[in-house]
Design a protein around this motif. Structure first.
Motif, PDB file in Angstrom:
ATOM      1  N   ALA A 113      35.675   7.981  71.287  1.00 17.75           N
ATOM      2  CA  ALA A 113      34.649   8.715  72.037  1.00 17.75           C
ATOM      3  C   ALA A 113      34.605  10.176  71.613  1.00 17.75           C
ATOM      4  O   ALA A 113      33.525  10.772  71.481  1.00 17.75           O
ATOM      5  N   LEU A 114      35.772  10.768  71.385  1.00 18.78           N
ATOM      6  CA  LEU A 114      35.837  12.169  70.964  1.00 18.78           C
ATOM      7  C   LEU A 114      35.140  12.366  69.626  1.00 18.78           C
ATOM      8  O   LEU A 114      34.352  13.318  69.451  1.00 18.78           O
ATOM      9  N   PHE A 115      35.383  11.485  68.675  1.00 19.93           N
ATOM     10  CA  PHE A 115      34.762  11.651  67.359  1.00 19.93           C
ATOM     11  C   PHE A 115      33.283  11.289  67.371  1.00 19.93           C
ATOM     12  O   PHE A 115      32.525  11.808  66.538  1.00 19.93           O
ATOM     13  N   TYR A 154      45.727  16.118  73.013  1.00 14.74           N
ATOM     14  CA  TYR A 154      45.321  15.572  71.716  1.00 14.74           C
ATOM     15  C   TYR A 154      43.892  15.987  71.388  1.00 14.74           C
ATOM     16  O   TYR A 154      43.596  16.398  70.255  1.00 14.74           O
ATOM     17  N   ALA A 155      42.990  15.900  72.366  1.00 15.65           N
ATOM     18  CA  ALA A 155      41.590  16.242  72.139  1.00 15.65           C
ATOM     19  C   ALA A 155      41.428  17.710  71.781  1.00 15.65           C
ATOM     20  O   ALA A 155      40.650  18.065  70.877  1.00 15.65           O
ATOM     21  N   ILE A 156      42.156  18.584  72.460  1.00 18.89           N
ATOM     22  CA  ILE A 156      42.085  20.013  72.136  1.00 18.89           C
ATOM     23  C   ILE A 156      42.600  20.261  70.723  1.00 18.89           C
ATOM     24  O   ILE A 156      42.007  21.031  69.953  1.00 18.89           O
ATOM     25  N   ALA A 157      43.695  19.595  70.355  1.00 18.01           N
ATOM     26  CA  ALA A 157      44.254  19.758  69.010  1.00 18.01           C
ATOM     27  C   ALA A 157      43.258  19.299  67.948  1.00 18.01           C
ATOM     28  O   ALA A 157      43.106  19.940  66.900  1.00 18.01           O
ATOM     29  N   VAL A 158      42.562  18.187  68.205  1.00 23.38           N
ATOM     30  CA  VAL A 158      41.552  17.705  67.257  1.00 23.38           C
ATOM     31  C   VAL A 158      40.409  18.707  67.133  1.00 23.38           C
ATOM     32  O   VAL A 158      39.930  18.987  66.022  1.00 23.38           O
ATOM     33  N   CYS A 159      39.975  19.262  68.255  1.00 19.98           N
ATOM     34  CA  CYS A 159      38.898  20.257  68.219  1.00 19.98           C
ATOM     35  C   CYS A 159      39.329  21.526  67.486  1.00 19.98           C
ATOM     36  O   CYS A 159      38.525  22.162  66.800  1.00 19.98           O
ATOM     37  N   ILE A 160      40.595  21.894  67.625  1.00 17.38           N
ATOM     38  CA  ILE A 160      41.123  23.026  66.850  1.00 17.38           C
ATOM     39  C   ILE A 160      41.036  22.711  65.362  1.00 17.38           C
ATOM     40  O   ILE A 160      40.554  23.524  64.555  1.00 17.38           O
ATOM     41  N   LEU A 161      41.480  21.541  64.984  1.00 11.41           N
ATOM     42  CA  LEU A 161      41.492  21.126  63.588  1.00 11.41           C
ATOM     43  C   LEU A 161      40.082  21.066  63.009  1.00 11.41           C
ATOM     44  O   LEU A 161      39.848  21.451  61.856  1.00 11.41           O
ATOM     45  N   ALA A 162      39.134  20.604  63.814  1.00 11.42           N
ATOM     46  CA  ALA A 162      37.755  20.435  63.343  1.00 11.42           C
ATOM     47  C   ALA A 162      36.942  21.723  63.401  1.00 11.42           C
ATOM     48  O   ALA A 162      35.782  21.736  63.001  1.00 11.42           O
ATOM     49  N   GLY A 163      37.538  22.807  63.916  1.00 16.83           N
ATOM     50  CA  GLY A 163      36.818  24.071  63.994  1.00 16.83           C
ATOM     51  C   GLY A 163      35.900  24.190  65.193  1.00 16.83           C
ATOM     52  O   GLY A 163      35.042  25.068  65.229  1.00 16.83           O
ATOM     53  N   ARG A 164      36.092  23.320  66.165  1.00 16.48           N
ATOM     54  CA  ARG A 164      35.239  23.341  67.352  1.00 16.48           C
ATOM     55  C   ARG A 164      35.870  24.079  68.530  1.00 16.48           C
ATOM     56  O   ARG A 164      35.198  24.308  69.541  1.00 16.48           O
ATOM     57  N   LEU A 186      30.684   8.736  78.030  1.00 16.82           N
ATOM     58  CA  LEU A 186      31.719   8.205  77.139  1.00 16.82           C
ATOM     59  C   LEU A 186      33.099   8.294  77.796  1.00 16.82           C
ATOM     60  O   LEU A 186      33.887   7.343  77.763  1.00 16.82           O
ATOM     61  N   GLY A 187      33.387   9.443  78.385  1.00 18.79           N
ATOM     62  CA  GLY A 187      34.676   9.614  79.054  1.00 18.79           C
ATOM     63  C   GLY A 187      34.842   8.677  80.233  1.00 18.79           C
ATOM     64  O   GLY A 187      35.931   8.131  80.455  1.00 18.79           O
ATOM     65  N   THR A 188      33.762   8.460  80.983  1.00 10.91           N
ATOM     66  CA  THR A 188      33.827   7.578  82.137  1.00 10.91           C
ATOM     67  C   THR A 188      34.066   6.133  81.719  1.00 10.91           C
ATOM     68  O   THR A 188      34.838   5.404  82.358  1.00 10.91           O
TER      69      THR A 188
END
Length: 276
Positions: free
Chosen positions: A189-191, A246-256, A206-208
Motif C-alpha cells: 500500500a505504501l509503494f 518502517y514507512a517513515i524510513a522508506v519515505c526518507i529513502l525515497a526523498g519524500r 489503502l490503510g484501512t
C-alpha cells in the motif's frame, strides 16, 4: 456459537470504521503536532549529515529498538494475564466452534503464514522495481527487507518474554501472523501511494483495508486457537507500530520525508512514478 459470529463481524466492521476515524481525527492532529515537527527537524539534520540511505537505516533501527522497549513490558503483562484471561477465552472458544466456520478460518489464517507472504513480498518487490525504473533499488530493497524486519523484531520480543504458547498451537507473543500481514500488505500500500498520485482518501482507504485484513487475521488466529487472545491483541498494536517506523524510513529513502522544499514553492507531483 452465535456470539463468535458476531465477534467475527465486529472484527471487520470495527477496523473499517475506526481506520478513517483515526486517520482524519487523532492521526491528522498528531501529524501537525510539536513532536512530529521536532522529529522532522531531527531527520532533516541527519539527512544533511549522513545522507538519505544511512539516515533511513539509522531511523528504522532506532524505531525497532523503541518498539522492543515498549512491547517487552506489555508482553510481561500479557504473560501475567494467562490464567485470568487467556485460558478462559481458549476454553470458551473450544466449546463453541463450528466445523464449517473453522475450515474458513483455517483457510484465512494461512494468509499470515511465512511461506505465502514470502512469495507476495518477492513478487511485489519485482513489480515495483520495474515501475520505479532507474530507482528500482528502492522498492526492491525496502519491500524485501520488510519481511526480515518483522521476523527478527518479533523473534527478539518472543525470546525476551518467553511466555510459551497455547496447547492447541505454536503461536508466540506477539502474533507474528498479524504483524506480517501489516508489514507485507502495508509495504505494498505504501509503494502504491509513492508510485501513483493519489488523494488522501485513497491513502486512508489503502490503510484501512490493511487494518481490516490484520484484525480479521487476529480473529482467525484466536478461532483456530493458534494464539492466546493477549498475543492477538498485542499483535494488532505491534504490527502497525512497527510499520509506522518502517514507512517513515522508506519515505526518507525515497526523498519524500522530510520534504526538501517548502510546500508553498514545491511543484506538484505530475508523474506516475519517480523520474528515471
Amino acid at each position: 456459537m452465535v456470539l463468535l459470529y458476531v465477534i467475527a463481524a465486529l472484527s471487520v466492521v470495527v477496523p473499517a470504521v475506526a481506520g478513517p476515524l483515526l486517520a482524519y481525527g487523532p492521526g491528522r492532529r498528531l501529524a501537525g503536532g510539536r513532536l512530529v515537527g521536532k522529529t522532522r527537524e531531527a531527520v532533516a539534520g541527519l539527512v544533511t549529515t549522513l545522507g538519505r540511505p544511512l539516515t533511513a537505516v539509522v531511523f528504522v533501527l532506532f524505531w525497532a529498538a523503541a518498539v522492543i522497549a515498549v512491547f517487552w513490558p506489555v508482553g510481561l503483562l500479557a504473560h501475567s494475564l494467562e490464567d485470568a484471561v487467556d485460558w478462559p477465552v481458549l476454553l470458551w472458544v473450544t466449546d463453541r466452534r463450528n466445523p464449517s466456520f473453522e475450515d474458513f478460518n483455517w483457510f484465512y489464517t494461512a494468509l499470515g503464514d511465512r511461506d505465502p507472504l514470502k512469495k507476495v513480498v518477492v513478487v511485489a518487490a519485482v513489480v515495483f522495481a520495474v515501475l520505479w525504473r532507474k530507482r528500482f533499488w528502492i522498492p526492491l530493497t525496502a519491500i524485501l527487507l520488510s519481511f526480515p524486519l518483522e521476523q527478527y523484531v518479533q523473534a527478539i520480543l518472543s525470546g525476551m518474554v518467553n511466555r510459551g504458547h497455547p496447547p492447541t498451537g505454536l503461536g508466540s507473543y506477539p502474533s507474528g501472523g498479524i504483524a506480517r500481514i501489516v508489514m507485507t500488505f502495508g509495504a505494498i500500500a505504501l509503494f502504491i501511494a509513492l508510485t501513483w498520485q493519489l488523494s488522501r482518501r485513497w491513502h486512508v482507504l489503502l490503510g484501512t483495508v490493511v487494518f481490516v485484513m490484520a484484525c480479521y487475521e487476529g480473529y482467525s488466529r484466536m478461532y483456530v486457537q493458534k494464539h492466546w487472545i493477549t498475543d492477538v491483541i498485542s499483535g494488532i498494536v505491534f504490527g502497525p507500530a512497527l510499520f509506522l517506523g518502517y514507512a517513515i524510513a522508506v519515505c526518507i529513502l525515497a526523498g519524500r520525508y522530510p520534504r526538501e522544499t517548502a510546500p508553498s514553492v514545491e511543484a506538484p507531483r505530475a508523474e506516475a512514478v519517480p523520474a528515471a
